[in-house]
Enzyme design. Structure first.
Site, PDB file in Angstrom:
ATOM      1  CG  ASN A   1      29.215  53.241  89.810  1.00  0.00           C
ATOM      2  OD1 ASN A   1      29.266  52.492  90.786  1.00  0.00           O
ATOM      3  ND2 ASN A   1      28.992  54.539  89.918  1.00  0.00           N
ATOM      4  CD1 TRP A   2      27.434  47.054  88.175  1.00  0.00           C
ATOM      5  CD2 TRP A   2      27.710  45.295  89.533  1.00  0.00           C
ATOM      6  NE1 TRP A   2      27.761  45.976  87.399  1.00  0.00           N
ATOM      7  CE2 TRP A   2      27.940  44.881  88.194  1.00  0.00           C
ATOM      8  CE3 TRP A   2      27.832  44.350  90.559  1.00  0.00           C
ATOM      9  CZ2 TRP A   2      28.283  43.561  87.870  1.00  0.00           C
ATOM     10  CZ3 TRP A   2      28.173  43.035  90.232  1.00  0.00           C
ATOM     11  CH2 TRP A   2      28.387  42.654  88.907  1.00  0.00           C
ATOM     12  CE  LYS A   3      25.283  55.153  89.654  1.00  0.00           C
ATOM     13  NZ  LYS A   3      24.658  56.407  89.371  1.00  0.00           N
TER      14      LYS A   3
ATOM     15  CG  HIS B   1      30.245  58.649  91.074  1.00  0.00           C
ATOM     16  ND1 HIS B   1      29.018  59.195  91.336  1.00  0.00           N
ATOM     17  CD2 HIS B   1      30.106  57.938  89.924  1.00  0.00           C
ATOM     18  CE1 HIS B   1      28.168  58.822  90.396  1.00  0.00           C
ATOM     19  NE2 HIS B   1      28.803  58.055  89.523  1.00  0.00           N
TER      20      HIS B   1
ATOM     21  CD  GLU C   1      30.359  59.532  85.633  1.00  0.00           C
ATOM     22  OE1 GLU C   1      29.881  58.580  85.033  1.00  0.00           O
ATOM     23  OE2 GLU C   1      30.294  59.649  86.863  1.00  0.00           O
TER      24      GLU C   1
ATOM     25  N   GLY D   1      22.045  59.278  85.665  1.00  0.00           N
ATOM     26  CA  GLY D   1      20.817  58.638  86.159  1.00  0.00           C
ATOM     27  C   GLY D   1      19.545  59.367  85.765  1.00  0.00           C
TER      28      GLY D   1
ATOM     29  CB  SER E   1      21.787  59.002  80.640  1.00  0.00           C
ATOM     30  OG  SER E   1      21.258  59.451  81.869  1.00  0.00           O
TER      31      SER E   1
ATOM     32  N   GLY F   1      26.275  53.591  84.776  1.00  0.00           N
ATOM     33  CA  GLY F   1      25.555  53.272  86.006  1.00  0.00           C
ATOM     34  C   GLY F   1      24.380  52.360  85.723  1.00  0.00           C
ATOM     35  N   GLY F   2      23.208  52.947  85.567  1.00  0.00           N
ATOM     36  CA  GLY F   2      21.955  52.189  85.427  1.00  0.00           C
ATOM     37  C   GLY F   2      22.027  51.043  84.420  1.00  0.00           C
TER      38      GLY F   2
HETATM   39  C1  PEP Z   1      27.403  56.791  86.927  1.00  0.00           C
HETATM   40  O1  PEP Z   1      26.987  56.258  87.925  1.00  0.00           O
HETATM   41  O2  PEP Z   1      28.584  57.161  86.881  1.00  0.00           O
HETATM   42  C2  PEP Z   1      26.507  56.991  85.800  1.00  0.00           C
HETATM   43  C3  PEP Z   1      26.990  57.552  84.723  1.00  0.00           C
HETATM   44  O3  PEP Z   1      25.217  56.581  85.945  1.00  0.00           O
HETATM   45  P1  PEP Z   1      24.128  56.436  84.771  1.00  0.00           P
HETATM   46  O4  PEP Z   1      24.776  55.655  83.651  1.00  0.00           O
HETATM   47  O5  PEP Z   1      22.987  55.721  85.376  1.00  0.00           O
HETATM   48  O6  PEP Z   1      23.772  57.820  84.309  1.00  0.00           O
END
Ligand code: PEP
Length: 269
Positions: free
Chosen positions: A9-11, A109, A181, A187, A224, A245-246
């Site tokens: 997920n590049w947000k 999300h 999640e 994040g 994370s 995400g990150g």
């Molecule tokens: C997400 O955006 O769904 C996510 C899990 O982000 P991250 O991996 O950065 O925690």
């Protein structure tokens, strides 16, 4: 062996040019992973760029240079609106995502729920419209930190999922996955404990069965995930991959997670 899915997920990151570079680096890395892991079971790989970078990604996936790997990577939207078209400024519909090369979409999300005030009901309307249009749906659920500390995790999951089970369109089987999640893990660098993720995933799968879901329901963990901890989630019997995400914003870390998924899929983790 289990089938594995990893969604990046590049947000709100990547211009079209940056998206092209990132995706090319991922495709190049996949070629290398393929050399290591042979033609065994590939994890399913999706990336969800911002809407404005979908065209650049679609073009990249047509590039002959990556003919060996492009078929393994699919595009996903980060959100979708429930109407097909109309006077909804700023919204993107499921048919538009399909026409932009998406196979799937992330729905509900926690950033959409928290920052954009999306309700459980709205998330379900979106999931329903996307499934009816033919998109696969990654439906996100998860508790906040206070809710976990108050022992309300399952009550929150039940509340988020109840309207989904009630309003699922026919044919959702094989097209729906749930992303567990925990909001406090997204994040923050504080991933959930694997045993807690497993417990939540078991609860979700059991809840689905109670509501008449037949067959398997993939549950991804998100929060994370890194190359270092991915294996500890992918080893779990009820976790079928990750929403990332990150760590999906750098090809090296995303590929590290894909490698762990690959090992889980071939049973060598
Ligand atoms: C997400 O955006 O769904 C996510 C899990 O982000 P991250 O991996 O950065 O925690």
């Amino acid at each position: 062996m289990k089938s594995m899915t990893v969604v990046g997920n590049w947000k709100m990151h990547t211009t079209p040019q940056e998206a092209r570079i990132l995706l090319r680096d991922i495709l190049r890395g996949l070629t290398h992973l393929r050399e290591i892991h042979g033609s065994g079971p590939w994890p399913r790989v999706l990336v969800a760029p911002p809407f404005t970078s979908l065209a650049a990604c679609q073009e990249t996936l047509r590039d002959d240079e990556f003919a060996e790997t492009v078929w393994a990577v699919h595009l996903a939207g980060q959100d979708v609106f429930w109407e097909a078209e109309g006077a909804y400024t700023g919204a993107i519909s499921a048919p538009m995502l399909l026409a932009s090369g998406c196979r799937a979409v992330v729905v509900g999300h926690s950033e959409r729920r928290r920052i954009f005030r999306e309700t459980d009901e709205e998330a379900v309307l979106k999931a329903r419209a996307a499934l009816q249009a033919g998109l696969d749906v990654f439906f996100c659920v998860g508790e906040g930190e206070d809710q976990r500390e108050a022992g309300e995790t399952f009550a929150v999951l039940r509340r988020q999922l109840e309207p989904l089970w009630e309003r699922l369109p026919a044919g959702a089987q094989g097209k729906l996955a749930i992303a567990y999640e925990p909001v406090w893990a997204i994040g923050t660098g504080r991933a959930a404990r694997p045993e807690d993720a497993e417990e939540a995933a078991q609860f979700i799968r059991e809840d689905a069965r109670r509501h008449g879901w037949e067959g398997d329901l993939p549950v991804l963990y998100g929060g994370s995930v890194t190359p270092e901890n991915a294996g500890s989630f992918f080893r779990l019997p009820s976790i079928h991959g990750a929403l990332v995400g990150g760590a999906s914003l750098k090809a090296a870390s995303f590929l590290g997670i894909l490698e762990a998924a690959w090992k889980a899929a071939e049973g060598s983790l």
